[in-house]
Design a protein around this motif. Structure first.
Motif, PDB file in Angstrom:
ATOM      1  N   PHE A  26       0.822  -1.205   0.000  1.00 39.83           N
ATOM      2  CA  PHE A  26       0.000   0.000   0.000  1.00 39.83           C
ATOM      3  C   PHE A  26       0.858   1.259   0.000  1.00 39.83           C
ATOM      4  O   PHE A  26       1.771   1.412   0.811  1.00 39.83           O
ATOM      5  CB  PHE A  26      -0.922   0.009   1.220  1.00 39.83           C
ATOM      6  N   LEU A  27       0.543   2.174  -0.916  1.00 36.00           N
ATOM      7  CA  LEU A  27       1.221   3.458  -0.986  1.00 36.00           C
ATOM      8  C   LEU A  27       0.805   4.309   0.214  1.00 36.00           C
ATOM      9  O   LEU A  27      -0.386   4.449   0.499  1.00 36.00           O
ATOM     10  CB  LEU A  27       0.863   4.157  -2.299  1.00 36.00           C
ATOM     11  N   GLN A  28       1.804   4.906   0.893  1.00 30.30           N
ATOM     12  CA  GLN A  28       1.546   5.677   2.099  1.00 30.30           C
ATOM     13  C   GLN A  28       1.833   7.170   1.937  1.00 30.30           C
ATOM     14  O   GLN A  28       1.398   7.966   2.770  1.00 30.30           O
ATOM     15  CB  GLN A  28       2.411   5.144   3.254  1.00 30.30           C
ATOM     16  N   ASP A  29       2.565   7.534   0.921  1.00 34.66           N
ATOM     17  CA  ASP A  29       3.038   8.919   0.787  1.00 34.66           C
ATOM     18  C   ASP A  29       2.057   9.777  -0.018  1.00 34.66           C
ATOM     19  O   ASP A  29       1.880   9.538  -1.219  1.00 34.66           O
ATOM     20  CB  ASP A  29       4.408   8.919   0.109  1.00 34.66           C
ATOM     21  N   PRO A  30       1.446  10.788   0.589  1.00 31.90           N
ATOM     22  CA  PRO A  30       0.467  11.635  -0.119  1.00 31.90           C
ATOM     23  C   PRO A  30       1.075  12.375  -1.305  1.00 31.90           C
ATOM     24  O   PRO A  30       0.399  12.571  -2.326  1.00 31.90           O
ATOM     25  CB  PRO A  30      -0.016  12.610   0.956  1.00 31.90           C
ATOM     26  N   ALA A  52       1.277  10.035  -4.252  1.00 32.98           N
ATOM     27  CA  ALA A  52      -0.085   9.802  -4.747  1.00 32.98           C
ATOM     28  C   ALA A  52      -0.588  10.999  -5.545  1.00 32.98           C
ATOM     29  O   ALA A  52      -1.189  10.844  -6.618  1.00 32.98           O
ATOM     30  CB  ALA A  52      -1.019   9.503  -3.582  1.00 32.98           C
ATOM     31  N   ARG A  66      -5.958   0.846  -0.006  1.00 34.94           N
ATOM     32  CA  ARG A  66      -6.561   1.645   1.069  1.00 34.94           C
ATOM     33  C   ARG A  66      -6.967   3.041   0.619  1.00 34.94           C
ATOM     34  O   ARG A  66      -7.412   3.844   1.425  1.00 34.94           O
ATOM     35  CB  ARG A  66      -5.589   1.734   2.241  1.00 34.94           C
ATOM     36  N   ALA A 124      -5.027   5.473  -1.317  1.00 35.46           N
ATOM     37  CA  ALA A 124      -4.037   6.555  -1.411  1.00 35.46           C
ATOM     38  C   ALA A 124      -4.244   7.397  -2.664  1.00 35.46           C
ATOM     39  O   ALA A 124      -4.203   8.633  -2.617  1.00 35.46           O
ATOM     40  CB  ALA A 124      -2.622   5.976  -1.387  1.00 35.46           C
ATOM     41  N   GLU A 174      -8.195   9.078  -2.917  1.00 39.46           N
ATOM     42  CA  GLU A 174      -8.441  10.365  -2.249  1.00 39.46           C
ATOM     43  C   GLU A 174      -8.215  11.539  -3.189  1.00 39.46           C
ATOM     44  O   GLU A 174      -9.019  12.484  -3.238  1.00 39.46           O
ATOM     45  CB  GLU A 174      -7.538  10.488  -1.030  1.00 39.46           C
TER      46      GLU A 174
END
Length: 260
Positions: free
Chosen positions: A12-16, A19, A41, A43, A46
């Motif tokens: 899962f990519l976590q860095d806004p 993204a 999730r 990312a 959003e």
């Protein structure tokens, strides 16, 4: 949100910021229809929803995530299913834009299918393993150039946008990723030519270290040798020396006899 499942190759990519950059490359405009492959999730979701396209869909294989995502973004239409079995022919408008952080274990076959079967779309942006990103954007003559390169580049122009390190994912992968932009070509192979092209590429790149006159020995005297001469190409060349267009022209001219 549910935990990552190793069986599905989820990272899962976590860095806004990453993204945001990926979604910005889609250039979402009012009236666009955005399809996200494997939202995880959310990312990317959003930022997609924040851009306010006319319609947002997400194709998700993980049943737990497919149920959880609409609770956070009610506007999101979730299609529960496997991207490898998706009817890409249903994408048939320039207003379609497609994006996804693709699992490493399915990225190549998924892109192979999507790029050749989608009827029409505006652009697509995929994050894949960096090694695959290099292959997707390689030039003839390079060590990264292969069957996937020649196939994809007959259907779309590709651009490597940027590299992404492992630290922005959970769990962290062991390799880097790359973000690639796909812009569909106006002149793409038809269904019959595509079948011939796929067969030709398999025949050539399974023996990529051999000279083409040897790989195509059984067909050489039946016209292919003459075609090479017409193109100013030597039979001593290896598959990575031919351009995507060369492969397409050969498939279209000789496919009925040799590669279907």
């Amino acid at each position: 949100m549910p935990f990552a499942k190793r069986s599905l190759g989820q990272n899962f990519l976590q860095d806004p910021n990453t993204a945001r950059r990926i979604v910005a490359a889609l250039e979402i405009a009012p009236g666009d229809h955005v399809l996200e492959i494997g939202p995880g999730r959310g990312a990317l979701t959003e930022w997609i929803v924040a851009a306010e396209p006319a319609r947002v869909q997400a194709l998700e294989k993980d049943r737990d995530l497919a149920q959880a995502l609409p609770e956070r973004w009610p506007v999101l239409e979730v299609l529960a299913g496997d991207a490898l079995a998706h009817p890409w022919e249903s994408i048939d408008s320039p207003s379609y834009k497609v994006v996804g952080n693709l699992p490493y274990n399915v990225a190549s076959p998924l892109i192979w299918d999507f790029i050749s079967r989608a009827g029409d779309y505006g652009r697509a942006v995929f994050m894949v393993q960096y090694e695959v990103a290099r292959r997707l954007t390689a030039e003839p003559g390079s060590s990264d150039y292969g069957a996937l390169t020649a196939w994809v580049r007959n259907f779309a122009a590709t651009t490597l946008l940027f590299k992404v390190g492992p630290a922005v994912f959970r769990p962290k992968p062991k390799v880097d990723s790359g973000v690639v932009l796909f812009s569909p070509l106006a002149d793409r192979p038809g269904q019959k030519a595509a079948r011939a092209l796929a067969g030709l590429l398999r025949a050539c790149f399974q023996k990529r270290r051999k000279q083409l006159s040897n790989i195509l020995k059984s067909q050489w005297e039946n016209g292919i040798g003459q075609w090479f001469a017409e193109q100013g190409l030597s039979g001593t060349l290896r598959p990575e020396n031919l351009s995507p267009r060369h492969f397409r022209d050969m498939a279209e001219r000789f496919g009925d006899h040799f590669f279907t």
